[in-house]
Design an enzyme around this catalytic site. Sequence first.
Site, PDB file in Angstrom:
ATOM      1  N   ASN A   1       0.828  -1.466  -0.027  1.00  0.00           N
ATOM      2  CA  ASN A   1      -0.577   0.274   0.248  1.00  0.00           C
ATOM      3  C   ASN A   1       1.542   1.155   0.213  1.00  0.00           C
ATOM      4  O   ASN A   1       1.738   1.356   0.883  1.00  0.00           O
ATOM      5  CB  ASN A   1      -0.890  -0.195   1.374  1.00  0.00           C
ATOM      6  CG  ASN A   1      -1.513   0.859   1.600  1.00  0.00           C
ATOM      7  OD1 ASN A   1      -2.213   1.903   0.474  1.00  0.00           O
ATOM      8  ND2 ASN A   1      -2.609   0.685   2.909  1.00  0.00           N
TER       9      ASN A   1
ATOM     10  N   ARG B   1      -2.333  -2.147  -3.555  1.00  0.00           N
ATOM     11  CA  ARG B   1      -3.466  -1.437  -3.028  1.00  0.00           C
ATOM     12  C   ARG B   1      -3.609  -0.505  -3.708  1.00  0.00           C
ATOM     13  O   ARG B   1      -2.218   0.258  -3.822  1.00  0.00           O
ATOM     14  CB  ARG B   1      -3.868  -1.197  -1.805  1.00  0.00           C
ATOM     15  CG  ARG B   1      -5.215  -0.307  -1.761  1.00  0.00           C
ATOM     16  CD  ARG B   1      -5.229   0.321  -0.737  1.00  0.00           C
ATOM     17  NE  ARG B   1      -6.074   0.993   0.190  1.00  0.00           N
ATOM     18  CZ  ARG B   1      -7.075   2.368   0.453  1.00  0.00           C
ATOM     19  NH1 ARG B   1      -5.090   2.900   1.734  1.00  0.00           N
ATOM     20  NH2 ARG B   1      -7.511   2.762   0.984  1.00  0.00           N
TER      21      ARG B   1
ATOM     22  N   HIS C   1     -13.070   2.393  -0.313  1.00  0.00           N
ATOM     23  CA  HIS C   1     -12.971   1.854   0.581  1.00  0.00           C
ATOM     24  C   HIS C   1     -13.770  -0.372   0.009  1.00  0.00           C
ATOM     25  O   HIS C   1     -14.315  -1.134   1.226  1.00  0.00           O
ATOM     26  CB  HIS C   1     -14.258   1.596   2.167  1.00  0.00           C
ATOM     27  CG  HIS C   1     -13.840   3.151   2.857  1.00  0.00           C
ATOM     28  ND1 HIS C   1     -14.269   3.742   3.349  1.00  0.00           N
ATOM     29  CD2 HIS C   1     -12.451   3.000   3.099  1.00  0.00           C
ATOM     30  CE1 HIS C   1     -13.762   4.786   3.905  1.00  0.00           C
ATOM     31  NE2 HIS C   1     -12.448   4.411   3.747  1.00  0.00           N
TER      32      HIS C   1
ATOM     33  N   ARG D   1     -12.866  15.398   7.561  1.00  0.00           N
ATOM     34  CA  ARG D   1     -13.461  15.672   6.509  1.00  0.00           C
ATOM     35  C   ARG D   1     -15.024  15.817   6.670  1.00  0.00           C
ATOM     36  O   ARG D   1     -15.418  14.640   7.875  1.00  0.00           O
ATOM     37  CB  ARG D   1     -13.283  14.363   5.388  1.00  0.00           C
ATOM     38  CG  ARG D   1     -12.435  14.122   4.921  1.00  0.00           C
ATOM     39  CD  ARG D   1     -12.286  13.304   3.463  1.00  0.00           C
ATOM     40  NE  ARG D   1     -11.187  12.112   3.274  1.00  0.00           N
ATOM     41  CZ  ARG D   1     -10.957  11.678   3.348  1.00  0.00           C
ATOM     42  NH1 ARG D   1     -11.646  10.264   4.553  1.00  0.00           N
ATOM     43  NH2 ARG D   1      -9.778  11.108   2.840  1.00  0.00           N
TER      44      ARG D   1
ATOM     45  N   GLU E   1      -8.273  -5.971   5.173  1.00  0.00           N
ATOM     46  CA  GLU E   1      -8.249  -5.403   3.501  1.00  0.00           C
ATOM     47  C   GLU E   1      -7.220  -5.916   2.802  1.00  0.00           C
ATOM     48  O   GLU E   1      -7.541  -6.425   1.705  1.00  0.00           O
ATOM     49  CB  GLU E   1      -8.302  -3.901   3.212  1.00  0.00           C
ATOM     50  CG  GLU E   1      -9.681  -3.533   3.221  1.00  0.00           C
ATOM     51  CD  GLU E   1      -9.760  -1.370   4.276  1.00  0.00           C
ATOM     52  OE1 GLU E   1      -8.847  -1.414   5.521  1.00  0.00           O
ATOM     53  OE2 GLU E   1      -9.586  -0.928   2.923  1.00  0.00           O
TER      54      GLU E   1
END
Length: 398
Positions: free
Chosen positions: A10, A89, A178, A239, A383
């Site tokens: 990643n 990823r 996601h 956010r 993940e």
Amino acid sequence: MSQNLVLVLNCGSSSLKAAAIDYKTGDVHFNAVAERLNLSDAFMTFKYNDEKTVVDLSAKPHHVGAIETMMEKLHELGLDQNIKSVGHRVVHGGEFYKESVLIDEDVVDKVEQCITLAPLHNPANLVGISAAQQVFFNVPHVAVFDTAFHQSMPEKAYIYGIPYELYEKHGLRRYGMHGTSYRYVAAQAAKMLNRPEKGLAMVIAHLGNGASISAVLDGKCCDTSMGLTPLEGLLMGTRSGDVDPSVYSFLHEQEGWSLEEITELLNKKSGLLGVSGVSNDYRTVEAEALSGNRRAQLALDIFAYRLAKYVAAMTVATGRLDALVFTGGIGENSKDMRAKMIGYLGFLGLQIDDQLNAEARFGKFGIITKSQYPLALVIPTNEELMIAQDAARLAGLS
Ligand code: AMP
């Protein structure tokens, strides 16, 4: 020692995370994290058998340097020959990819074309792919996209109410994020309920520092809260989630802020942090609220209320609700958030079981409601394992 290892990578612009995972058992045999890449004090941390080593990367503080250093470490540990495939990823696959793929030149070209949609992430992912291909040159490399799972959404869920030509010209639409987490959690939920994914109507909330929610019917995504970018939808750590787009012109006129400044405000200084004024970390905000901080309490209230509103909205996409699933750092750990949120959803037939909900916090994951159906579940996401399994499958290993 496991012979069935896949390296899961990643890559961010200044960091790199890697794990060597047994794709059959899910066991993690080796971990590496490189930080401060492209700066003079770059370093890398390895974890193997509970042993932690920190290595200075200042002589080669870039992604290739980090991956070479990791390869040397794997060689030293006798693990390098056991790595049979590399899974990357990749944040954005646009409309090109509905599932994971073996990486070839065409894939690299398409990930490049998606840079306009993920200008911060896709370039870093490409750097990681190129660096890993140089070092791990004799094994297949596989791209696993965050957006792929959401490509099954119908047009009515992903087209924005703006001139359609902008979608045709720029691909301006809802994509969602996601996706790898949702795919993993949806399959785990079906297993836990001893039912096939076909026939299950689920709403899954991935609640971490970034947070989103998806409607999943028959194992396929039919709507999701994140949009063109990860800014839309739920209240998150930093956010804002949904705001009236007029916030841009309002703040420009009233405060004289530029587009970049407002974008930074909405992405980095809003959410739990902006409302509470304390932290972007849910745990910290919870502790502040408990000690009587009104704005911290308000941030938690908005978080749970908006989440509940979105669950109800997502049941429009699935048509009914069999299971509401919580995952991610907040979803897996905050029993109070789950209880508060489910408190809004009695009209859907959900009723929290306080004991099961409290136990889930201590790792006894599973059902946390009293009712038979619909029910709510807590499932830890993984993940990395999903990426490892895709990389193994596409490399012809499993
Ligand atoms: P993630 O991005 O999935 O790693 O999740 C990070 C978020 O999970 C942060 O906001 C943490 O505060 C939150 N979190 C982790 N552990 C707990 C906990 N025990 N209680 C409440 N929130 C937690």
